[in-house]
Design a protein around this motif. Structure first.
Motif, PDB file in Angstrom:
ATOM      1  N   GLU A  64      -1.363  -0.490   6.755  1.00 54.31           N
ATOM      2  CA  GLU A  64      -2.363  -0.398   7.902  1.00 54.31           C
ATOM      3  C   GLU A  64      -3.794   0.111   6.855  1.00 54.31           C
ATOM      4  OE1 GLU A  64      -1.520   2.366  10.482  1.00 54.31           O
ATOM      5  OE2 GLU A  64      -0.202   1.018  11.792  1.00 54.31           O
ATOM      6  N   GLU A  65      -3.484   1.168   6.013  1.00 59.71           N
ATOM      7  CA  GLU A  65      -4.790   1.666   5.212  1.00 59.71           C
ATOM      8  C   GLU A  65      -4.977   1.267   3.555  1.00 59.71           C
ATOM      9  OE1 GLU A  65      -4.574   5.678   6.149  1.00 59.71           O
ATOM     10  OE2 GLU A  65      -4.399   5.507   8.103  1.00 59.71           O
ATOM     11  N   GLY A  66      -3.659   0.882   3.398  1.00 56.48           N
ATOM     12  CA  GLY A  66      -3.838   0.464   1.795  1.00 56.48           C
ATOM     13  C   GLY A  66      -3.324   1.692   0.950  1.00 56.48           C
ATOM     14  N   PRO A  67      -3.311   1.444  -0.396  1.00 50.74           N
ATOM     15  CA  PRO A  67      -2.574   2.559  -1.324  1.00 50.74           C
ATOM     16  C   PRO A  67      -3.489   3.624  -1.386  1.00 50.74           C
ATOM     17  CG  PRO A  67      -3.468   0.505  -2.591  1.00 50.74           C
ATOM     18  CD  PRO A  67      -3.359   0.121  -1.171  1.00 50.74           C
ATOM     19  N   ASP A  68      -4.587   3.688  -1.152  1.00 49.96           N
ATOM     20  CA  ASP A  68      -5.744   4.641  -1.513  1.00 49.96           C
ATOM     21  C   ASP A  68      -5.251   6.104  -0.615  1.00 49.96           C
ATOM     22  OD1 ASP A  68      -6.750   2.988  -3.312  1.00 49.96           O
ATOM     23  OD2 ASP A  68      -8.354   2.192  -1.762  1.00 49.96           O
ATOM     24  N   GLN A  69      -4.688   5.709   0.608  1.00 52.38           N
ATOM     25  CA  GLN A  69      -4.383   6.904   1.536  1.00 52.38           C
ATOM     26  C   GLN A  69      -2.840   7.633   1.234  1.00 52.38           C
ATOM     27  OE1 GLN A  69      -6.765   8.226   3.118  1.00 52.38           O
ATOM     28  NE2 GLN A  69      -8.077   6.388   2.426  1.00 52.38           N
ATOM     29  N   LEU A  70      -2.526   7.050   0.245  1.00 53.22           N
ATOM     30  CA  LEU A  70      -0.880   7.433  -0.024  1.00 53.22           C
ATOM     31  C   LEU A  70      -0.987   8.809  -0.413  1.00 53.22           C
ATOM     32  CD1 LEU A  70       0.856   4.495  -1.677  1.00 53.22           C
ATOM     33  CD2 LEU A  70       0.741   4.865   0.656  1.00 53.22           C
ATOM     34  N   GLU A  71      -1.800   9.270  -1.222  1.00 56.98           N
ATOM     35  CA  GLU A  71      -1.617  10.756  -2.063  1.00 56.98           C
ATOM     36  C   GLU A  71      -1.447  11.767  -1.068  1.00 56.98           C
ATOM     37  OE1 GLU A  71      -3.913  13.331  -5.506  1.00 56.98           O
ATOM     38  OE2 GLU A  71      -4.385  10.963  -5.130  1.00 56.98           O
ATOM     39  N   ALA A 139      18.001  12.164  -7.543  1.00 61.73           N
ATOM     40  CA  ALA A 139      16.819  11.143  -6.996  1.00 61.73           C
ATOM     41  C   ALA A 139      17.168  10.048  -6.545  1.00 61.73           C
ATOM     42  CB  ALA A 139      16.001  10.691  -8.373  1.00 61.73           C
ATOM     43  N   VAL A 140      16.261   9.339  -5.506  1.00 57.72           N
ATOM     44  CA  VAL A 140      16.477   8.204  -4.748  1.00 57.72           C
ATOM     45  C   VAL A 140      15.443   7.200  -4.969  1.00 57.72           C
ATOM     46  CG1 VAL A 140      15.701   9.231  -2.576  1.00 57.72           C
ATOM     47  CG2 VAL A 140      17.507   7.214  -2.918  1.00 57.72           C
ATOM     48  N   VAL A 141      15.411   6.121  -4.989  1.00 53.91           N
ATOM     49  CA  VAL A 141      14.351   5.072  -4.936  1.00 53.91           C
ATOM     50  C   VAL A 141      14.578   4.074  -3.644  1.00 53.91           C
ATOM     51  CG1 VAL A 141      13.841   5.195  -7.400  1.00 53.91           C
ATOM     52  CG2 VAL A 141      15.518   3.614  -6.425  1.00 53.91           C
ATOM     53  N   ARG A 142      13.205   3.806  -3.069  1.00 53.39           N
ATOM     54  CA  ARG A 142      13.134   2.890  -1.872  1.00 53.39           C
ATOM     55  C   ARG A 142      12.083   1.912  -2.230  1.00 53.39           C
ATOM     56  NH1 ARG A 142      15.601   5.023   2.712  1.00 53.39           N
ATOM     57  NH2 ARG A 142      17.441   6.066   2.155  1.00 53.39           N
ATOM     58  N   PRO A 143      12.379   0.674  -1.823  1.00 48.06           N
ATOM     59  CA  PRO A 143      11.414  -0.120  -1.851  1.00 48.06           C
ATOM     60  C   PRO A 143      10.245  -0.151  -0.914  1.00 48.06           C
ATOM     61  CG  PRO A 143      13.117  -1.226  -0.738  1.00 48.06           C
ATOM     62  CD  PRO A 143      13.528   0.352  -1.099  1.00 48.06           C
ATOM     63  N   LEU A 144       8.809  -0.481  -1.478  1.00 43.73           N
ATOM     64  CA  LEU A 144       7.657  -0.682  -0.505  1.00 43.73           C
ATOM     65  C   LEU A 144       6.799  -1.897  -0.682  1.00 43.73           C
ATOM     66  CD1 LEU A 144       6.271   3.067  -1.409  1.00 43.73           C
ATOM     67  CD2 LEU A 144       7.094   2.205   0.898  1.00 43.73           C
ATOM     68  N   ILE A 145       6.574  -2.259   0.337  1.00 39.16           N
ATOM     69  CA  ILE A 145       5.600  -3.594   0.048  1.00 39.16           C
ATOM     70  C   ILE A 145       4.262  -3.238   0.190  1.00 39.16           C
ATOM     71  CG2 ILE A 145       5.274  -5.652   1.353  1.00 39.16           C
ATOM     72  CD1 ILE A 145       8.090  -5.464   2.893  1.00 39.16           C
ATOM     73  N   PHE A 146       3.606  -3.713  -0.887  1.00 37.44           N
ATOM     74  CA  PHE A 146       2.260  -3.701  -1.032  1.00 37.44           C
ATOM     75  C   PHE A 146       1.377  -4.963  -0.751  1.00 37.44           C
ATOM     76  CE2 PHE A 146       3.341  -0.321  -3.565  1.00 37.44           C
ATOM     77  CZ  PHE A 146       2.412   0.510  -3.718  1.00 37.44           C
ATOM     78  N   PRO A 147       0.617  -4.725   0.138  1.00 42.60           N
ATOM     79  CA  PRO A 147      -0.230  -6.265   0.786  1.00 42.60           C
ATOM     80  C   PRO A 147      -1.439  -6.459  -0.424  1.00 42.60           C
ATOM     81  CG  PRO A 147      -0.950  -4.371   1.780  1.00 42.60           C
ATOM     82  CD  PRO A 147       0.066  -3.622   0.874  1.00 42.60           C
ATOM     83  N   ASP A 148      -1.336  -7.881  -0.598  1.00 40.47           N
ATOM     84  CA  ASP A 148      -2.480  -8.559  -1.384  1.00 40.47           C
ATOM     85  C   ASP A 148      -3.715  -8.442  -0.725  1.00 40.47           C
ATOM     86  OD1 ASP A 148      -2.919 -11.704  -2.866  1.00 40.47           O
ATOM     87  OD2 ASP A 148      -3.821  -9.850  -3.426  1.00 40.47           O
ATOM     88  N   SER A 149      -4.823  -7.938  -1.324  1.00 42.08           N
ATOM     89  CA  SER A 149      -6.067  -7.812  -0.911  1.00 42.08           C
ATOM     90  C   SER A 149      -6.933  -9.169  -0.445  1.00 42.08           C
ATOM     91  CB  SER A 149      -6.909  -7.009  -1.852  1.00 42.08           C
ATOM     92  OG  SER A 149      -6.974  -7.742  -3.038  1.00 42.08           O
ATOM     93  N   ASN A 150      -6.197 -10.285  -1.606  1.00 41.16           N
ATOM     94  CA  ASN A 150      -7.062 -11.669  -1.082  1.00 41.16           C
ATOM     95  C   ASN A 150      -6.165 -12.377  -0.205  1.00 41.16           C
ATOM     96  OD1 ASN A 150      -8.895 -10.991  -3.199  1.00 41.16           O
ATOM     97  ND2 ASN A 150      -7.576 -11.466  -4.736  1.00 41.16           N
ATOM     98  N   ALA A 151      -4.934 -12.275  -0.147  1.00 43.50           N
ATOM     99  CA  ALA A 151      -4.138 -13.094   0.596  1.00 43.50           C
ATOM    100  C   ALA A 151      -3.265 -12.109   1.356  1.00 43.50           C
ATOM    101  CB  ALA A 151      -3.337 -14.124   0.023  1.00 43.50           C
ATOM    102  N   ASN A 152      -3.363 -11.897   2.507  1.00 41.32           N
ATOM    103  CA  ASN A 152      -2.212 -10.942   3.427  1.00 41.32           C
ATOM    104  C   ASN A 152      -0.917 -11.728   3.496  1.00 41.32           C
ATOM    105  OD1 ASN A 152      -4.236  -9.311   3.902  1.00 41.32           O
ATOM    106  ND2 ASN A 152      -4.850 -10.087   5.891  1.00 41.32           N
ATOM    107  N   LEU A 153      -0.816 -12.712   3.132  1.00 40.39           N
ATOM    108  CA  LEU A 153       0.584 -13.398   3.148  1.00 40.39           C
ATOM    109  C   LEU A 153       1.405 -13.117   1.955  1.00 40.39           C
ATOM    110  CD1 LEU A 153      -0.214 -17.086   4.996  1.00 40.39           C
ATOM    111  CD2 LEU A 153       0.651 -14.789   5.809  1.00 40.39           C
TER     112      LEU A 153
END
Length: 826
Positions: A64-71, A139-153
């Protein structure tokens, strides 16, 4: 409380504590690992939960907001307890947000020594499986999907990394482990305490009670165990021990009773030969009290001259050797007794020497009886002169001396003429006094070296051992004595108020042949005496050449004996023997000879000739083999009461090498038990070589044969060696039986012989029983076996077999005599 010198608590608690510590040390690592596993599982669950929740929030925010708001979102996560670190990396491996600002814009490889793409692969394949990137973290790791800024698909995958600090949880696990261990320790200590109390109450205390009672077994009472409340097993053990102690005490009491009631004196010595224990009989023997004996050295009871030998003998017992000896012991009043000692070493449990048991037998009375018996047997009881046997011994010794010196000797036999008339007219007491008076007068007519003895009845014998170097000198010495005798006989004898004249016949012989025996001399003198009586009495006759005719006759008789042996012309008869119940218990085997021309030839005639010629060995062998054959043939006919056949053995036969082995082989050949054979030996046979005789006799006894001493009481050496001879039986000579019971001297002698036989545990057989009075006397005095014409004359084999088949063939005699004997005893 202690058991075997150790505290009971130590014996129980120390092993239990050791076991508990070993179990605890073994269980703690296991429990620690289990606790850590449990806490890690709980922590992993929390971590997965928080990771899932944060992943969902961050994924929504990325889309919804992109990686800038994750912190801002990660900053909120940093407040979680035990959170060590959280960050998000884009698909290129660059950290775009983190709970630590210093990590932002850095690469994952710079922070973790792990490839980003390896973490991404873990996140996609095992998102719920925690791992430890560093010590003390999870520790544990989980996958995250990052959307492409140029092509949402077009989408690029990043990862979420979350790690927790496990130190607090590890400390929590340690605290839980310590709490569990403490609880375990308290439980085990409680159980251990209860176990110690239980063992102490029901095991240790009963065992201690048993230990105390075993220290004093004489006070052991298993009933007291009920107060200790022991287990059934310990109670059973106590009951068994109590029974064992009671049996031991009863056995000890029986042994003590036997010790105290023994008819012999008993004394127990310690290893220093000091008296520890005595029985009442020893106190009676020595006329002393127990406290006067205990603690003293045994040798102090022995007369001074015997002490060294007794001390030496006792020293031998330390080598575990027993000994027998006779000594003299002294009473406090100074009186001495003859004592027979038998010392037996006592063995300690380890097999060593523990002391000595001594049997003390008072032999004073026995020795007096032996001396009295020797006096009765060796000396005439009426005149106190040497009897026939003693005179025969004197003559035998003198002949040995003569062979060495070459001197001459003479032998005279005197017989009172018509002595029976004196007895009949004046009575036997006067006749006895007359013989005593004559016995006192004769030594006055003899030289200092001459020997005087009484043969029997009214016969006297005189040995003149030193008559010179020639026969003529011997004849002169005899003639001088005879002249003195005739001069004395011219004067009357005053006896018992009576005056009487005596006339004496004499027969004399001189030693002519160095190989002559005492039998030769006595026979020659007796032959001469017979010639003197036949010539008118009151005379002296010498054995002359004319009498050699009889010697020639003996030579002829020897040839006839050889023919009889070769032609099997002898036969056997059996003289039955009965016990006091009338049972047929045995028989004496006798030889008979019926010559085709001479008719019946008496054994009294041919046996002496056979003995002189050496043919007696062949005759003896024939008798033995025929007797064994008889037993072999008639074993089924022998009744239960029958014991054995008695067979006479000559000296020549007895001393043959291998004699005992030869008889045994004959018995084995015929399958006859040696117990069925009784060998009768004469006293003259034994004195020739006592040591060899004892050896052969012992061999015969060991083989099972019975050894009997024939004609007992007529000899000289038998009593001297009686205790050495391995005998089974004594046969009382018929010479002592024929005048019973009217002859008090014979009666005394027979009583004494029976007493000695009982003491030496020997059977006694009376020979020549011919009257009821004789049988009555013998029964009354304890004689058990008899033979003689009263019961039966010697019978043939067929007649003897018939007797064997009869039940108690002599019962009638015994039934008639027993009431008489009981009346005499009353």
């Amino acid at each position: 409380m202690t058991l075997n010198g150790q505290p009971t608590s130590r014996l129980i608690i120390l092993p239990a504590l050791t076991l508990f510590l070993l179990l605890t040390l073994g269980l703690l690592p296991v429990q620690w690992q289990a606790t850590l596993t449990t806490i890690e599982a709980q922590q992993a669950q929390v971590l997965n939960y928080e990771a899932s929740r944060l992943q969902e929030a961050l994924q929504t925010q990325l889309l919804e907001e992109g990686p800038d708001q994750l912190e801002s979102t990660l900053t909120q996560v940093g407040t979680l307890p035990d959170l060590a670190l959280a960050w998000v990396a884009d698909p290129s491996g660059r950290i775009v947000a983190a709970t630590r600002l210093a990590l932002v814009s850095g690469q994952v490889r710079q922070h973790l020594d792990t490839d980003f793409f390896a973490l991404a692969e873990r996140a996609s394949k095992a998102p719920d499986k925690p791992f430890a990137p560093q010590s003390g973290t999870l520790a544990v790791v989980r996958p995250l999907i990052f959307p492409d800024s140029n092509a949402n698909l077009n989408q690029y995958h990043g990862i979420l990394f979350i790690s927790f600090d496990t130190s607090r949880l590890t400390a929590q696990a340690a605290n839980q482990l310590l709490a569990s261990a403490g609880t375990l320790w308290l439980g085990v200590l409680l159980i251990l305490t209860l176990l110690v109390l239980f063992i102490r109450r029901y095991v240790a205390q009963p065992l201690q009670w048993l230990q105390e009672k075993l220290a004093h077994p004489e006070q052991f009472d298993p009933e007291e165990l009920k107060q200790v409340r022991a287990s059934r097993e310990i109670q059973a053990l106590a009951q068994a021990l109590g029974q064992a102690f009671r049996e031991k005490n009863a056995l000890a009491e029986r042994y003590r009773s036997l010790f105290d009631c023994s008819r012999d004196g008993l004394v127990v010595l310690d290893t220093r030969q000091m008296i520890q224990l005595v029985n009442p009989q020893l106190c009676r023997i020595l006329a002393m009290e127990p406290d006067q004996l205990t603690g003293k050295p045994f040798h102090s009871l022995v007369v001074a001259e015997d002490r060294e030998s007794v001390i030496g003998a006792l020293a031998q017992t330390k080598l575990l050797d027993e000994f027998h000896r006779e000594t003299r012991m002294q009473k406090p009043n100074g009186e001495c007794i003859d004592a027979g000692l038998r010392a037996i070493p006592l063995t300690a449990p380890d097999g060593g020497y523990a002391g000595t048991l001594i049997t003390v037998l008072d032999q004073t009375q026995l020795n007096r009886q032996k001396q009295r018996l020797e006096q009765l047997a060796f000396f005439d009881t009426l005149t106190q002169l040497p009897n026939r046997r003693l005179m025969e011994e004197y003559v035998s010794r003198e002949l040995v001396r003569l062979r060495r010196s070459g001197t001459q000797a003479a032998l005279i036999i005197l017989d009172v003429d018509n002595f029976k008339a004196v007895n009949d007219s004046l009575g036997h007491p006067v006749g006895d006094q007359l013989l005593v008076t004559l016995a006192r007068e004769l030594p006055n007519l003899l030289g200092p070296n001459d020997l005087l003895g009484r043969l029997s009845g009214d016969e006297f014998v005189i040995l003149m051992p030193q008559t010179g170097q020639a026969t003529e000198q011997s004849i002169d010495a005899v003639m001088a004595f005879d002249q003195c005798l005739r001069e004395r006989l011219q004067h009357p004898f005053e006896v018992g108020g009576h005056t009487t004249m005596l006339n004496v016949s004499a027969g004399a012989t001189c030693v002519r042949d160095p190989d002559q025996t005492h039998h030769d001399l006595l026979r020659e003198a007796d032959t001469a005496l017979y010639q003197a009586k036949r010539s008118g009495r009151g005379q002296l006759a010498f054995f002359s050449e004319e009498m050699h005719t009889r010697a020639k006759e003996n030579f002829t008789l020897q040839a006839m004996i050889r023919d009889a042996i070769a032609g099997d012309a002898f036969s056997l008869v059996f003289q039955p023997q009965s016990d006091n119940q009338g049972e047929l218990v045995g028989a004496e085997v006798l030889i008979r000879w019926e010559h085709p021309e001479e008719g019946f030839i008496s054994p009294a005639r041919f046996i002496p000739v056979a003995e002189e010629s050496g043919l007696i060995s062949a005759i003896g062998e024939w008798v033995l083999r025929q007797s064994i054959d008889f037993l072999a043939r008639h074993q089924p006919d022998l009744p239960g009461s029958f014991r054995r056949l008695a067979i006479n053995v000559s000296a020549l036969q007895f001393y043959q090498p291998g004699f005992a082995q030869q008889i045994r082989s004959w018995c084995q050949e015929k399958r006859v038990s040696p117990e069925r054979i009784e060998l009768e030996l004469t006293e003259s046979l034994l004195i020739e070589n006592v040591a060899h005789a004892v050896e052969v006799m012992q061999t015969l006894r060991d083989m099972g044969f019975t050894v009997a001493l024939d004609d007992f009481g007529t000899g000289f050496s038998s009593l001297s060696y009686l205790k050495q001879l391995p005998l089974n039986k004594l046969k009382i000579d018929r010479a002592f039986i024929c005048e019973l019971p009217r002859d008090k001297h014979d009666a005394t002698l027979v009583e004494t012989i029976l007493s000695v036989a009982r003491h030496f545990e020997l059977d006694a057989v009376a020979e020549g029983v011919e009257t009821e009075d004789q049988l009555e006397f013998l029964l009354f005095n304890g004689c058990q076996t008899f033979q003689g014409y009263l019961l039966s004359r010697p019978v043939s084999e067929e007649q003897f077999v018939t007797l064997l088949k009869q039940e108690r063939p002599f019962e009638a005699w015994m039934a008639a005599i027993h009431p008489l004997a009981s009346r005499v005893g009353g």
